[in-house]
Design a protein around this motif. Structure first.
Motif, PDB file in Angstrom:
ATOM      1  N   LEU A 120      40.750  31.483  34.266  1.00  0.00           N
ATOM      2  CA  LEU A 120      41.741  30.462  33.913  1.00  0.00           C
ATOM      3  C   LEU A 120      42.841  31.054  33.030  1.00  0.00           C
ATOM      4  N   LEU A 121      42.453  31.886  32.052  1.00  0.00           N
ATOM      5  CA  LEU A 121      43.458  32.566  31.228  1.00  0.00           C
ATOM      6  C   LEU A 121      44.395  33.406  32.083  1.00  0.00           C
ATOM      7  N   CYS A 122      43.812  34.127  33.009  1.00  0.00           N
ATOM      8  CA  CYS A 122      44.586  35.013  33.883  1.00  0.00           C
ATOM      9  C   CYS A 122      45.588  34.202  34.717  1.00  0.00           C
ATOM     10  N   ARG A 123      45.106  33.115  35.278  1.00  0.00           N
ATOM     11  CA  ARG A 123      45.992  32.274  36.105  1.00  0.00           C
ATOM     12  C   ARG A 123      47.089  31.620  35.282  1.00  0.00           C
TER      13      ARG A 123
ATOM     14  N   GLY B 132      43.177  37.683  29.975  1.00  0.00           N
ATOM     15  CA  GLY B 132      41.946  37.345  30.691  1.00  0.00           C
ATOM     16  C   GLY B 132      41.593  38.225  31.860  1.00  0.00           C
ATOM     17  N   CYS B 133      42.454  39.134  32.227  1.00  0.00           N
ATOM     18  CA  CYS B 133      42.135  39.988  33.380  1.00  0.00           C
ATOM     19  C   CYS B 133      42.536  41.434  33.089  1.00  0.00           C
ATOM     20  N   PRO B 134      41.852  42.066  32.128  1.00  0.00           N
ATOM     21  CA  PRO B 134      42.221  43.436  31.769  1.00  0.00           C
ATOM     22  C   PRO B 134      42.062  44.419  32.919  1.00  0.00           C
ATOM     23  N   GLU B 135      41.149  44.144  33.836  1.00  0.00           N
ATOM     24  CA  GLU B 135      40.968  45.062  34.968  1.00  0.00           C
ATOM     25  C   GLU B 135      42.208  45.113  35.855  1.00  0.00           C
TER      26      GLU B 135
ATOM     27  N   VAL C 292      24.630  31.811  33.477  1.00  0.00           N
ATOM     28  CA  VAL C 292      25.506  30.750  32.965  1.00  0.00           C
ATOM     29  C   VAL C 292      26.509  31.339  31.976  1.00  0.00           C
ATOM     30  N   GLY C 293      26.034  32.206  31.093  1.00  0.00           N
ATOM     31  CA  GLY C 293      26.939  32.846  30.147  1.00  0.00           C
ATOM     32  C   GLY C 293      27.977  33.719  30.834  1.00  0.00           C
ATOM     33  N   ASN C 294      27.508  34.562  31.774  1.00  0.00           N
ATOM     34  CA  ASN C 294      28.420  35.456  32.496  1.00  0.00           C
ATOM     35  C   ASN C 294      29.489  34.684  33.255  1.00  0.00           C
ATOM     36  N   LEU C 295      29.066  33.722  34.053  1.00  0.00           N
ATOM     37  CA  LEU C 295      30.028  33.001  34.877  1.00  0.00           C
ATOM     38  C   LEU C 295      30.940  32.110  34.049  1.00  0.00           C
ATOM     39  N   SER C 296      30.435  31.591  32.931  1.00  0.00           N
ATOM     40  CA  SER C 296      31.293  30.796  32.040  1.00  0.00           C
ATOM     41  C   SER C 296      32.378  31.676  31.429  1.00  0.00           C
ATOM     42  N   GLY C 297      31.987  32.841  30.929  1.00  0.00           N
ATOM     43  CA  GLY C 297      32.966  33.762  30.361  1.00  0.00           C
ATOM     44  C   GLY C 297      33.983  34.213  31.389  1.00  0.00           C
ATOM     45  N   ASN C 298      33.508  34.540  32.578  1.00  0.00           N
ATOM     46  CA  ASN C 298      34.423  34.986  33.634  1.00  0.00           C
ATOM     47  C   ASN C 298      35.329  33.866  34.113  1.00  0.00           C
ATOM     48  N   THR C 299      34.812  32.643  34.160  1.00  0.00           N
ATOM     49  CA  THR C 299      35.642  31.503  34.559  1.00  0.00           C
ATOM     50  C   THR C 299      36.734  31.265  33.520  1.00  0.00           C
TER      51      THR C 299
END
Length: 170
Positions: free
Chosen positions: A151-154, A161-164, A140-147
């Motif tokens: 959203l930041l990236c988009r 939000g997408c340093p990679e 839940v923590g991982n997917l919440s952070g990634n979500t």
């Protein structure tokens, strides 16, 4: 918009998040028990968290659990290895659970039934259920952070939000 796809695991819809959060709320008594460290030590729990985080690649959870892992007694090299997906140097009695955690995360929390049965056979049903609960918590923590990062990236057209994506294009 970024030209490359966002590659970290994230929630695809709000109902996924709500279902997983509801599961944790329904099991909050067992969750408190799992977090007390009586059945699963703090160091073992952090190794589980870092293994799942290595698969889901949440930068927030990696940073947070790296700090908590130091307090739990893990070393900087051990934390780095776990975040790279290496578990060979972990305590031998934890390896089966860490391998299970990796498979569990790689399969989006749907491991093979045989894998769970093996986990329960090694650790007992109660401890296996607490391990699963710890895995669901970090998911839940991982997917919440990634979500959030998605959203930041988009919204920022790839600036946040997408340093990679920025690292690969540099």
């Amino acid at each position: 918009m970024p030209t490359k796809p966002f590659r970290r695991r994230k929630y695809d819809n709000l109902s996924q998040f709500r279902a997983e959060l509801a599961y944790l709320l329904r099991n909050r008594k067992n969750l408190r028990h799992a977090l007390k460290g009586e059945t699963i030590s703090g160091a073992f729990r952090q190794r589980l968290m870092l293994v799942v985080t290595s698969v889901n690649r949440c930068r927030y959870c990696a940073a947070y659990h790296s700090q908590v892992s130091l307090v739990a007694g893990l070393t900087h090299p051990e934390i780095a290895e776990l975040l790279e997906g290496t578990i060979e140097d972990c305590p031998s009695e934890e390896i089966p659970a860490l391998l299970y955690a990796r498979q569990w995360a790689e399969n989006n929390s749907y491991p093979d039934k045989e894998a769970y049965d093996e986990l329960a056979g090694i650790y007992g049903v109660e401890k296996a259920e607490l391990i699963e609960l710890a895995l669901k918590t970090i998911r839940v923590g991982n997917l919440s952070g990634n979500t959030f990062d998605y959203l930041l990236c988009r919204l920022s057209r790839g600036l946040w939000g997408c340093p990679e994506l920025r690292q690969k294009s540099a």
